[in-house]
Write a protein that holds these residues in place. Sequence first.
Motif: not given
Length: 130
Positions: A61-70, A109-120
């Motif tokens: 897990k890469s824990d970098g704000h505002p993006k995360v990858a697992i 298998l890699i999933f990329g995520f972006s931080y959504d400030e509205v939904r937190n």
Amino acid sequence: MKRIFHYLLILCVAFSITGCFSLDPRESAAFDLSLNFRHFLLEKDITLFEIEELFGEPDAKSDGHPKVAISYIGGNFYWKNSEKNRKILESHIPRYFLENKDNFNKCLLIFGFSYDEVRNEYILNDVFCY
């Protein structure tokens, strides 16, 4: 750990770009797996929590704000999962992978995520398999 994961991610992208023109069945199956999961997961706003609940604990897990990858290595998202979740995933995994456990061995298998400030929350925005 973050740097290693980022370099691994860059390396995987480079391999996928150079391997797009190959006729290797494993690579085309990995591409099919990426597409199947994209259609299945990107239709809705799936969160990081929901992915971890469906696919299990990630291997890295890469824990970098505002993006995360697992990432899941070697089919752990399938083999180390509950029977209920396996049945859900089976309908989206190409036959090539399900025919033999060894077919998952080279799967990343890699999933990329972006931080959504509205939904937190972190929202899924990319799926990649090699």
